[in-house]
Design a protein around this motif. Structure first.
Motif, short mmCIF file in Angstrom:
data_model
loop_
_atom_site.label_atom_id
_atom_site.label_comp_id
_atom_site.label_asym_id
_atom_site.label_seq_id
_atom_site.Cartn_x
_atom_site.Cartn_y
_atom_site.Cartn_z
N VAL A 36 -9.62 -19.12 -7.27
CA VAL A 36 -8.57 -18.60 -6.40
C VAL A 36 -7.80 -19.72 -5.70
N PHE A 37 -8.52 -20.72 -5.14
CA PHE A 37 -7.87 -21.74 -4.31
C PHE A 37 -7.76 -23.11 -4.96
N GLY A 38 -8.44 -23.33 -6.07
CA GLY A 38 -8.31 -24.57 -6.83
C GLY A 38 -8.66 -25.82 -6.05
N THR A 39 -7.71 -26.77 -6.03
CA THR A 39 -7.92 -28.08 -5.42
C THR A 39 -8.22 -27.99 -3.93
N LYS A 40 -7.59 -27.04 -3.24
CA LYS A 40 -7.84 -26.88 -1.80
C LYS A 40 -9.32 -26.63 -1.53
N TYR A 41 -9.93 -25.76 -2.32
CA TYR A 41 -11.36 -25.48 -2.10
C TYR A 41 -12.22 -26.67 -2.50
N LYS A 42 -11.87 -27.37 -3.56
CA LYS A 42 -12.64 -28.54 -3.97
C LYS A 42 -12.62 -29.62 -2.89
N GLU A 43 -11.46 -29.83 -2.26
CA GLU A 43 -11.36 -30.79 -1.16
C GLU A 43 -12.21 -30.34 0.03
N TYR A 44 -12.12 -29.07 0.34
CA TYR A 44 -12.93 -28.49 1.43
C TYR A 44 -14.42 -28.66 1.14
N ALA A 45 -14.83 -28.44 -0.11
CA ALA A 45 -16.24 -28.56 -0.49
C ALA A 45 -16.75 -29.98 -0.34
N VAL A 46 -15.89 -30.96 -0.54
CA VAL A 46 -16.29 -32.36 -0.37
C VAL A 46 -16.46 -32.68 1.12
N GLN A 47 -15.64 -32.09 1.97
CA GLN A 47 -15.63 -32.40 3.40
C GLN A 47 -16.70 -31.66 4.20
N VAL A 48 -17.05 -30.45 3.80
CA VAL A 48 -17.95 -29.59 4.59
C VAL A 48 -19.17 -29.24 3.74
N PRO A 49 -20.39 -29.40 4.30
CA PRO A 49 -21.59 -29.08 3.50
C PRO A 49 -21.69 -27.60 3.17
#
Length: 137
Positions: A118-131
């Motif tokens: 659904v969110f693509g790159t935005k979610y991948k960036e979020y996943a790197v930043q937040v456990p």
């Protein structure tokens, strides 16, 4: 109903199988359960019920508790399960904790696949930043 749930998996009062409860373990367990309820249900209410149940996916929420954990509702659920197990210790309650960890983790993995779709790159960036759960885990 939440406090009646342990009775569905507790064995008879066999001394070798079931540890007698102390008032401190009941209080400590109740505190853990309360923390879990506040975290899970508080997050759902602040998040909005439609988003909490996946009915609205217009934006990725990164505020509030979601800056600390990508899955605060799951963490709260684990607190509730662990708290009840502290209140009513038995081999069954340990199995319940392990089973809930496995089931919740599998649920999160499938949800993450959906969020990447659904969110693509935005979610991948979020996943790197937040456990995923808490801290490094």
């Amino acid at each position: 109903m939440l406090f009646a749930l342990p009775f569905s998996f507790l064995p008879p009062d066999w001394p070798w199988f079931y540890q007698q409860l102390t008032s401190s373990s009941r209080v400590f367990g109740a505190i853990i359960v309360s923390m879990g309820c506040v975290l899970s249900f508080g997050t759902m209410l602040s998040f909005g019920l439609k988003k909490a149940f996946g009915l609205e996916t217009s934006s990725l929420v990164r505020s509030s508790v979601y800056n600390i954990s990508r899955n605060p509702q799951i963490v709260g659920g684990w607190f509730m399960v662990i708290g009840i197990s502290v209140q009513f210790p038995s081999f069954h309650s340990i199995a319940w904790v392990v089973a809930s960890i496995i089931v919740f983790h599998l649920m999160v993995l499938s949800e993450e696949e959906h969020l990447i779709d659904v969110f693509g790159t935005k979610y991948k960036e979020y996943a790197v930043q937040v456990p995923r759960y808490l801290f490094f885990f």
